[in-house]
Design a protein around this motif. Structure first.
Motif, mmCIF file in Angstrom:
data_model
loop_
_atom_site.group_PDB
_atom_site.id
_atom_site.type_symbol
_atom_site.label_atom_id
_atom_site.label_comp_id
_atom_site.label_asym_id
_atom_site.label_seq_id
_atom_site.Cartn_x
_atom_site.Cartn_y
_atom_site.Cartn_z
ATOM 1 N N THR A 286 -3.231 -3.852 -1.288
ATOM 2 C CA THR A 286 -3.602 -4.466 -2.543
ATOM 3 C C THR A 286 -2.646 -5.826 -2.661
ATOM 4 O O THR A 286 -1.655 -5.802 -2.046
ATOM 5 C CB THR A 286 -3.247 -3.552 -3.514
ATOM 6 O OG1 THR A 286 -1.997 -3.132 -3.890
ATOM 7 C CG2 THR A 286 -4.260 -2.401 -3.686
ATOM 8 N N ARG B 104 0.707 -1.201 -0.079
ATOM 9 C CA ARG B 104 0.219 -0.068 0.007
ATOM 10 C C ARG B 104 0.854 1.143 0.083
ATOM 11 O O ARG B 104 2.059 1.199 0.252
ATOM 12 C CB ARG B 104 -1.007 0.111 1.295
ATOM 13 C CG ARG B 104 -0.461 0.223 2.461
ATOM 14 C CD ARG B 104 -1.457 0.943 3.479
ATOM 15 N NE ARG B 104 -1.538 2.378 3.199
ATOM 16 C CZ ARG B 104 -2.527 3.201 3.735
ATOM 17 N NH1 ARG B 104 -3.452 2.591 4.265
ATOM 18 N NH2 ARG B 104 -2.307 4.393 3.247
ATOM 19 N N GLY C 279 -6.928 -5.831 3.425
ATOM 20 C CA GLY C 279 -7.658 -4.792 2.552
ATOM 21 C C GLY C 279 -8.431 -3.755 3.183
ATOM 22 O O GLY C 279 -8.308 -2.522 2.885
#
Length: 340
Positions: free
Chosen positions: A326, A171, A321
Protein backbone atom coordinates in the motif's frame (compact mmCIF):
# COMPACT_ATOMS: atom_id res chain seq x y z
CA UNK A 1 10.25 34.58 -18.81
CA UNK A 2 9.54 37.74 -16.82
CA UNK A 3 11.90 40.70 -16.66
CA UNK A 4 15.25 39.72 -15.19
CA UNK A 5 15.57 40.62 -11.49
CA UNK A 6 18.54 42.52 -10.17
CA UNK A 7 20.91 40.78 -7.76
CA UNK A 8 20.23 43.61 -5.32
CA UNK A 9 16.42 43.30 -5.38
CA UNK A 10 14.28 40.91 -3.38
CA UNK A 11 10.85 42.10 -4.53
CA UNK A 12 8.46 39.27 -5.43
CA UNK A 13 5.05 40.97 -5.44
CA UNK A 14 3.28 43.87 -3.78
CA UNK A 15 1.22 42.52 -0.89
CA UNK A 16 4.17 41.69 1.42
CA UNK A 17 7.40 43.37 2.47
CA UNK A 18 10.20 41.34 0.84
CA UNK A 19 13.85 40.99 1.84
CA UNK A 20 16.66 38.51 1.37
CA UNK A 21 16.93 35.71 3.92
CA UNK A 22 19.19 36.25 6.93
CA UNK A 23 20.37 33.55 9.28
CA UNK A 24 18.35 34.98 12.17
CA UNK A 25 15.21 34.57 10.03
CA UNK A 26 15.57 30.78 10.14
CA UNK A 27 13.97 30.49 13.57
CA UNK A 28 10.84 32.20 12.26
CA UNK A 29 10.98 30.17 9.03
CA UNK A 30 10.99 27.01 11.17
CA UNK A 31 7.80 28.23 12.88
CA UNK A 32 6.25 28.92 9.48
CA UNK A 33 7.21 25.41 8.30
CA UNK A 34 5.58 23.97 11.44
CA UNK A 35 2.35 25.88 10.67
CA UNK A 36 2.39 24.60 7.10
CA UNK A 37 3.06 21.03 8.28
CA UNK A 38 0.15 21.20 10.73
CA UNK A 39 -2.24 21.82 7.84
CA UNK A 40 -0.58 19.91 4.99
CA UNK A 41 1.22 17.00 6.72
CA UNK A 42 3.99 17.03 4.08
CA UNK A 43 5.99 13.92 3.23
CA UNK A 44 9.24 15.85 3.78
CA UNK A 45 8.75 18.35 6.64
CA UNK A 46 11.44 20.93 7.35
CA UNK A 47 12.76 21.78 10.79
CA UNK A 48 15.25 24.26 12.22
CA UNK A 49 18.18 21.84 12.06
CA UNK A 50 17.56 21.31 8.32
CA UNK A 51 17.37 25.03 7.68
CA UNK A 52 20.52 25.86 9.62
CA UNK A 53 22.48 23.09 7.90
CA UNK A 54 21.47 24.30 4.44
CA UNK A 55 22.13 27.96 5.23
CA UNK A 56 25.63 27.22 6.53
CA UNK A 57 26.79 25.22 3.48
CA UNK A 58 29.81 27.07 2.03
CA UNK A 59 28.32 27.46 -1.44
CA UNK A 60 24.73 28.25 -0.37
CA UNK A 61 24.82 32.08 -0.43
CA UNK A 62 21.24 32.11 0.81
CA UNK A 63 21.49 35.83 1.45
CA UNK A 64 21.03 36.35 -2.30
CA UNK A 65 19.23 33.13 -3.26
CA UNK A 66 16.37 33.15 -0.76
CA UNK A 67 13.68 35.70 0.09
CA UNK A 68 11.16 36.15 2.88
CA UNK A 69 7.90 38.05 2.80
CA UNK A 70 6.53 39.78 5.91
CA UNK A 71 2.98 40.91 6.61
CA UNK A 72 2.10 44.34 8.01
CA UNK A 73 3.04 43.22 11.52
CA UNK A 74 6.50 42.08 10.45
CA UNK A 75 5.78 38.33 10.63
CA UNK A 76 7.28 36.10 7.94
CA UNK A 77 4.39 34.45 6.08
CA UNK A 78 6.12 33.33 2.86
CA UNK A 79 9.56 32.40 1.56
CA UNK A 80 11.38 30.93 -1.42
CA UNK A 81 14.85 29.41 -1.34
CA UNK A 82 17.02 28.34 -4.27
CA UNK A 83 19.51 25.72 -3.13
CA UNK A 84 22.32 26.07 -5.66
CA UNK A 85 25.12 23.69 -6.56
CA UNK A 86 28.74 24.90 -6.32
CA UNK A 87 29.33 27.44 -9.08
CA UNK A 88 32.12 25.34 -10.63
CA UNK A 89 29.97 22.21 -10.91
CA UNK A 90 30.07 20.84 -14.49
CA UNK A 91 26.32 20.14 -14.23
CA UNK A 92 24.85 23.08 -12.28
CA UNK A 93 21.50 22.61 -10.62
CA UNK A 94 19.08 24.48 -8.40
CA UNK A 95 16.65 22.85 -5.96
CA UNK A 96 13.76 25.19 -5.19
CA UNK A 97 11.89 25.36 -1.90
CA UNK A 98 8.69 27.31 -1.23
CA UNK A 99 6.48 28.04 1.75
CA UNK A 100 3.36 30.18 2.17
CA UNK A 101 1.31 30.39 5.36
CA UNK A 102 -2.11 28.77 4.83
CA UNK A 103 -3.85 32.07 5.62
CA UNK A 104 -2.06 33.78 2.71
CA UNK A 105 -2.48 31.16 -0.01
CA UNK A 106 -5.28 32.91 -1.82
CA UNK A 107 -3.20 35.98 -2.74
CA UNK A 108 -1.29 34.24 -5.60
CA UNK A 109 1.90 34.67 -3.56
CA UNK A 110 2.98 31.08 -4.22
CA UNK A 111 2.68 31.57 -7.97
CA UNK A 112 4.77 34.76 -7.79
CA UNK A 113 7.39 32.92 -5.70
CA UNK A 114 7.67 30.23 -8.38
CA UNK A 115 8.23 32.89 -11.02
CA UNK A 116 10.86 34.63 -8.87
CA UNK A 117 12.76 31.41 -8.12
CA UNK A 118 12.91 30.31 -11.77
CA UNK A 119 14.04 33.75 -12.93
CA UNK A 120 16.61 33.91 -10.14
CA UNK A 121 18.00 30.49 -11.04
CA UNK A 122 18.45 31.50 -14.67
CA UNK A 123 20.12 34.79 -13.76
CA UNK A 124 22.54 32.86 -11.50
CA UNK A 125 23.27 30.43 -14.35
CA UNK A 126 24.12 33.24 -16.74
CA UNK A 127 26.34 34.74 -14.05
CA UNK A 128 28.38 31.58 -13.39
CA UNK A 129 28.59 30.70 -17.08
CA UNK A 130 30.61 33.85 -17.66
CA UNK A 131 33.26 32.50 -15.26
CA UNK A 132 32.90 28.87 -16.37
CA UNK A 133 31.96 28.90 -20.07
CA UNK A 134 32.34 25.14 -20.44
CA UNK A 135 29.68 24.12 -17.91
CA UNK A 136 26.66 22.12 -18.98
CA UNK A 137 23.02 23.21 -19.00
CA UNK A 138 21.27 24.26 -15.81
CA UNK A 139 18.74 21.89 -14.28
CA UNK A 140 16.21 23.56 -11.98
CA UNK A 141 13.42 21.88 -10.11
CA UNK A 142 11.41 21.30 -6.96
CA UNK A 143 10.18 18.15 -5.22
CA UNK A 144 6.77 18.77 -3.66
CA UNK A 145 3.77 16.82 -2.40
CA UNK A 146 1.68 15.98 -5.46
CA UNK A 147 -1.56 17.23 -3.87
CA UNK A 148 -0.06 20.40 -2.37
CA UNK A 149 -0.77 24.02 -3.22
CA UNK A 150 2.87 24.39 -4.29
CA UNK A 151 2.33 21.66 -6.89
CA UNK A 152 -0.72 23.59 -8.13
CA UNK A 153 1.39 26.75 -8.42
CA UNK A 154 4.08 24.91 -10.37
CA UNK A 155 1.47 23.45 -12.74
CA UNK A 156 -0.12 26.86 -13.27
CA UNK A 157 3.26 28.46 -13.95
CA UNK A 158 3.99 25.72 -16.50
CA UNK A 159 7.74 26.34 -16.88
CA UNK A 160 8.75 23.17 -15.03
CA UNK A 161 7.23 19.81 -15.90
CA UNK A 162 6.66 16.67 -13.78
CA UNK A 163 9.66 14.39 -14.29
CA UNK A 164 9.75 11.84 -11.46
CA UNK A 165 7.60 10.62 -8.60
CA UNK A 166 8.67 9.40 -5.16
CA UNK A 167 6.60 7.52 -2.61
CA UNK A 168 6.96 4.92 0.09
CA UNK A 169 5.12 1.60 0.02
CA UNK A 170 4.59 -0.93 2.81
CA UNK A 171 3.08 -4.38 3.25
CA UNK A 172 2.56 -6.76 6.11
CA UNK A 173 4.58 -9.97 6.05
CA UNK A 174 2.20 -11.67 8.47
CA UNK A 175 -1.36 -11.12 7.20
CA UNK A 176 -1.24 -13.03 3.91
CA UNK A 177 0.97 -15.56 2.10
CA UNK A 178 3.91 -14.16 0.22
CA UNK A 179 3.50 -14.05 -3.58
CA UNK A 180 5.48 -16.24 -5.94
CA UNK A 181 7.85 -14.89 -8.56
CA UNK A 182 9.81 -17.15 -10.91
CA UNK A 183 13.27 -15.94 -11.88
CA UNK A 184 13.65 -15.23 -15.63
CA UNK A 185 15.66 -17.71 -17.68
CA UNK A 186 19.38 -17.08 -17.73
CA UNK A 187 19.25 -15.01 -14.53
CA UNK A 188 20.51 -16.10 -11.12
CA UNK A 189 19.60 -14.35 -7.87
CA UNK A 190 22.45 -14.12 -5.38
CA UNK A 191 22.90 -12.65 -1.93
CA UNK A 192 24.86 -9.41 -2.18
CA UNK A 193 28.58 -9.74 -1.62
CA UNK A 194 30.91 -6.71 -1.26
CA UNK A 195 33.06 -8.03 -4.12
CA UNK A 196 30.12 -7.27 -6.44
CA UNK A 197 29.74 -3.71 -5.17
CA UNK A 198 31.24 -1.93 -8.19
CA UNK A 199 29.21 -3.99 -10.65
CA UNK A 200 26.06 -3.24 -8.67
CA UNK A 201 26.89 0.48 -8.72
CA UNK A 202 27.28 0.40 -12.50
CA UNK A 203 24.00 -1.50 -12.79
CA UNK A 204 22.33 1.15 -10.63
CA UNK A 205 23.60 3.96 -12.84
CA UNK A 206 22.44 2.02 -15.91
CA UNK A 207 19.01 1.43 -14.38
CA UNK A 208 18.55 5.15 -13.69
CA UNK A 209 20.11 6.36 -16.94
CA UNK A 210 16.64 6.59 -18.49
CA UNK A 211 15.35 8.96 -15.77
CA UNK A 212 15.28 12.66 -16.57
CA UNK A 213 17.34 14.66 -14.11
CA UNK A 214 19.17 11.59 -12.75
CA UNK A 215 22.94 11.69 -12.21
CA UNK A 216 25.36 8.81 -11.82
CA UNK A 217 26.25 7.82 -8.28
CA UNK A 218 30.00 8.06 -7.80
CA UNK A 219 32.17 5.49 -6.05
CA UNK A 220 32.62 7.49 -2.85
CA UNK A 221 28.92 8.23 -2.45
CA UNK A 222 28.05 4.62 -3.22
CA UNK A 223 30.45 3.14 -0.69
CA UNK A 224 29.25 5.60 1.96
CA UNK A 225 25.68 4.35 1.47
CA UNK A 226 26.81 0.74 1.93
CA UNK A 227 28.69 1.66 5.12
CA UNK A 228 25.54 2.90 6.89
CA UNK A 229 24.83 0.94 10.08
CA UNK A 230 21.28 0.04 9.02
CA UNK A 231 22.37 -1.50 5.69
CA UNK A 232 21.98 -5.30 5.64
CA UNK A 233 24.17 -6.85 2.92
CA UNK A 234 23.05 -10.39 3.79
CA UNK A 235 19.43 -9.31 3.35
CA UNK A 236 20.16 -7.84 -0.08
CA UNK A 237 19.86 -9.50 -3.49
CA UNK A 238 21.45 -9.04 -6.89
CA UNK A 239 20.41 -10.49 -10.25
CA UNK A 240 23.29 -11.87 -12.33
CA UNK A 241 23.07 -12.62 -16.05
CA UNK A 242 24.80 -15.98 -16.29
CA UNK A 243 24.50 -16.18 -20.09
CA UNK A 244 27.07 -13.41 -20.59
CA UNK A 245 30.71 -14.32 -21.18
CA UNK A 246 31.49 -12.40 -17.99
CA UNK A 247 28.59 -12.53 -15.50
CA UNK A 248 27.04 -9.08 -15.14
CA UNK A 249 24.68 -7.59 -12.58
CA UNK A 250 21.40 -6.63 -14.26
CA UNK A 251 19.24 -5.94 -11.21
CA UNK A 252 19.47 -5.40 -7.48
CA UNK A 253 17.50 -4.89 -4.27
CA UNK A 254 19.72 -3.42 -1.57
CA UNK A 255 18.00 -3.68 1.79
CA UNK A 256 18.25 -2.18 5.23
CA UNK A 257 16.49 -2.56 8.56
CA UNK A 258 14.20 -0.11 10.31
CA UNK A 259 13.38 -0.96 13.90
CA UNK A 260 12.12 0.35 17.21
CA UNK A 261 14.15 -1.02 20.09
CA UNK A 262 11.42 -0.25 22.65
CA UNK A 263 8.56 -2.08 20.90
CA UNK A 264 10.60 -4.62 18.97
CA UNK A 265 8.93 -3.51 15.71
CA UNK A 266 11.11 -4.32 12.65
CA UNK A 267 10.68 -3.55 8.96
CA UNK A 268 12.83 -4.77 6.10
CA UNK A 269 13.37 -1.76 3.86
CA UNK A 270 14.38 -1.88 0.19
CA UNK A 271 16.60 1.18 -0.08
CA UNK A 272 17.87 0.86 -3.65
CA UNK A 273 16.02 -1.14 -6.28
CA UNK A 274 16.40 -1.30 -10.04
CA UNK A 275 16.60 -3.38 -13.19
CA UNK A 276 18.77 -2.53 -16.19
CA UNK A 277 16.73 -1.34 -19.18
CA UNK A 278 17.44 -4.35 -21.41
CA UNK A 279 16.17 -6.75 -18.72
CA UNK A 280 12.87 -5.06 -17.90
CA UNK A 281 9.35 -6.42 -18.43
CA UNK A 282 10.45 -10.01 -17.77
CA UNK A 283 9.42 -10.18 -14.09
CA UNK A 284 12.93 -9.65 -12.69
CA UNK A 285 11.93 -6.74 -10.46
CA UNK A 286 9.15 -8.82 -8.95
CA UNK A 287 11.60 -11.70 -8.33
CA UNK A 288 14.01 -9.41 -6.47
CA UNK A 289 11.26 -7.96 -4.28
CA UNK A 290 9.82 -11.36 -3.38
CA UNK A 291 13.30 -12.71 -2.56
CA UNK A 292 13.75 -9.71 -0.28
CA UNK A 293 10.41 -10.32 1.44
CA UNK A 294 11.31 -13.94 2.17
CA UNK A 295 14.62 -12.83 3.66
CA UNK A 296 12.83 -10.23 5.81
CA UNK A 297 10.55 -12.96 7.19
CA UNK A 298 13.54 -15.20 7.91
CA UNK A 299 15.14 -12.33 9.84
CA UNK A 300 12.06 -11.78 11.99
CA UNK A 301 10.60 -8.67 10.31
CA UNK A 302 6.83 -8.22 10.27
CA UNK A 303 6.76 -5.50 7.59
CA UNK A 304 8.35 -4.88 4.20
CA UNK A 305 8.83 -1.37 2.84
CA UNK A 306 10.34 0.26 -0.20
CA UNK A 307 11.15 3.78 -1.33
CA UNK A 308 9.96 4.16 -4.92
CA UNK A 309 11.62 6.51 -7.44
CA UNK A 310 9.91 6.33 -10.85
CA UNK A 311 9.09 8.28 -13.97
CA UNK A 312 6.01 6.09 -14.53
CA UNK A 313 3.96 6.12 -11.29
CA UNK A 314 1.06 4.11 -12.71
CA UNK A 315 3.34 1.24 -13.76
CA UNK A 316 5.19 1.33 -10.44
CA UNK A 317 1.96 1.20 -8.47
CA UNK A 318 0.81 -1.78 -10.54
CA UNK A 319 4.06 -3.64 -9.78
CA UNK A 320 4.03 -2.99 -6.05
CA UNK A 321 0.26 -3.21 -5.75
CA UNK A 322 0.19 -6.76 -7.11
CA UNK A 323 2.75 -7.67 -4.45
CA UNK A 324 0.48 -6.42 -1.66
CA UNK A 325 2.06 -3.03 -0.98
CA UNK A 326 0.00 0.00 0.00
CA UNK A 327 1.18 3.51 -0.78
CA UNK A 328 1.92 6.73 1.07
CA UNK A 329 1.28 10.12 -0.52
CA UNK A 330 3.37 10.83 -3.59
CA UNK A 331 6.04 13.49 -4.02
CA UNK A 332 6.46 14.78 -7.57
CA UNK A 333 9.63 16.27 -8.98
CA UNK A 334 9.06 19.22 -11.30
CA UNK A 335 12.10 20.12 -13.37
CA UNK A 336 13.54 21.49 -16.56
CA UNK A 337 16.93 22.05 -18.16
CA UNK A 338 17.97 25.50 -19.39
CA UNK A 339 20.79 26.36 -21.76
CA UNK A 340 20.45 30.12 -21.35
Amino acid sequence: MSEQPSWSEAIVEGSLDWSFLKRDDLYEIAELCAAIAYIDDPAQPRDLADLLRDYDMPHAHADVHAVVGRDGGGTIVAYAWNHISPSNSPLPHVWMEFGVHPAWRYHKIGLRLVEWAIDRARVWYRHIRQAHPGIGPLWAGAAVDESSRVADDLRENGTLAPQRWYFDAHRSLMDSPLPSAPVPSGIELRIFDPEWSEKVRRAHNDAFSTRRGAHDVGEEQWEASLARPDFRPRWSWIAVDTTAETPEVVGYALNSEIHDSETGWREGWTERFGVCPRNRRAGLGRSLLVASMRTFVEQGCTLAGVGVDTDDPSRAERLFGTLGYTFDDRVVLFGRSFSD
